[in-house]
Design an enzyme around this catalytic site. Sequence first.
Site, PDB file in Angstrom:
ATOM      1  N   HIS A 124      -2.133  -6.346   6.219  1.00  0.00           N
ATOM      2  CA  HIS A 124      -2.207  -5.710   4.949  1.00  0.00           C
ATOM      3  C   HIS A 124      -2.560  -6.665   3.814  1.00  0.00           C
ATOM      4  CE1 HIS A 124      -1.031  -3.251   1.300  1.00  0.00           C
ATOM      5  NE2 HIS A 124       0.041  -4.259   1.091  1.00  0.00           N
TER       6      HIS A 124
ATOM      7  N   ASP B 278      -6.165  -7.665   3.760  1.00  0.00           N
ATOM      8  CA  ASP B 278      -6.871  -6.786   3.311  1.00  0.00           C
ATOM      9  C   ASP B 278      -6.758  -6.660   1.727  1.00  0.00           C
ATOM     10  OD1 ASP B 278      -8.426  -4.018   3.233  1.00  0.00           O
ATOM     11  OD2 ASP B 278      -6.705  -3.052   2.835  1.00  0.00           O
TER      12      ASP B 278
END
Length: 106
Positions: A80, A83
Amino acid sequence: MPERRDEIMEVVMTLIMHGGDARSSAMEAIHAAKDNDYERAQKKLDGADESISQAHKVQTDLLSQEASGENVEINLLLVHAEDHLMNAMTYRDLAGEMIELYKRIN
């Protein structure tokens, strides 16, 4: 092992923090250009670049550890965070392009 997990969590939070700062600065740069304030827009882009640079240093350290044979725990939070950083970098690039368009239009 808990120490290593703490290190990974510190990396995760640093990437998210700097990524978020970069994305916010890029959006502020677009808004400044929309208001014909290109000097402020450039300062905001510079701020985004600095945040991305800080995140990249942390990311590079992690990659270097992996390359040297250390086991780096990959978890959903790390994915995450990566990203988040990638999206911030994309926002920054698009902000630069949008600012150039605003300059041409005006």
